[in-house]
Design a protein around this motif. Structure first.
Motif: not given
Ligand code: HEC
Length: 129
Positions: A40-47, A59-62, A68-73, A78-80, A89-92
């Protein structure tokens, strides 16, 4: 005289609640619920590779971490929460009226690998690694 019956009653309620939770551990049930919050809230920007979140992370991690955020391990709950509540940055940032604490919890479970999830309590108590 009144103390005993009410103490017993409370004991019963407490054990009923524990009993209900033992069948399916919360941590195992939560990823699905978290996936819905993510969708609902994240996949538009992250998937998608072309999403602004994916592009910024590419760009950040080259490419050393999945864009893709939900492939990270490597993400911790806490960080999330920190990123979701404060933005980066420009993430609301997202308010509790948008994503409740319970939903944020499920989101953290969904995006966090089991190995990191188990360290959740110690990490919080010591303030991180
Ligand atoms: C409007 C687009 C957008 C939305 C919606 C969005 N994000 Fe982001 N997100 C970004 C951008 C852009 C970055 C990268 C910021 C930067 O340059 O560091 C980011 C970064 C992150 C990071 C940091 C990753 C890292 O390695 O530092 C996390 C975690 C994150 N987002 C989680 C989420 C979650 C969870 C949601 C849903 C609640 C969400 N984002 C919704 C755009 C978005």
């Amino acid at each position: 005289m009144q103390v005993w019956p009410s103490a017993l009653l409370l004991g019963c309620i407490a054990s009923m609640q524990t009993g209900a939770a033992t069948g399916a551990p919360v941590a195992d049930a939560a990823p699905d619920a978290g996936a819905a919050v993510y969708g609902k809230w994240c996949s538009d920007c992250h998937s998608t590779a072309g999403g602004p979140g994916s592009m910024a992370l590419e760009r950040k991690y080259h490419g050393s971490l999945p864009a893709i955020l939900n492939r990270r391990s490597d993400l911790s709950p806490e960080y999330i929460s920190q990123v979701v509540r404060h933005g980066v940055s420009f993430m609301p940032s997202f308010r509790k009226t948008e994503i409740s604490d319970a939903e944020l919890d499920r989101l953290g479970t969904y995006l966090t690998p089991r190995s990191l999830r188990n360290h959740r309590r110690p990490a919080r108590a010591t303030g991180g690694e």
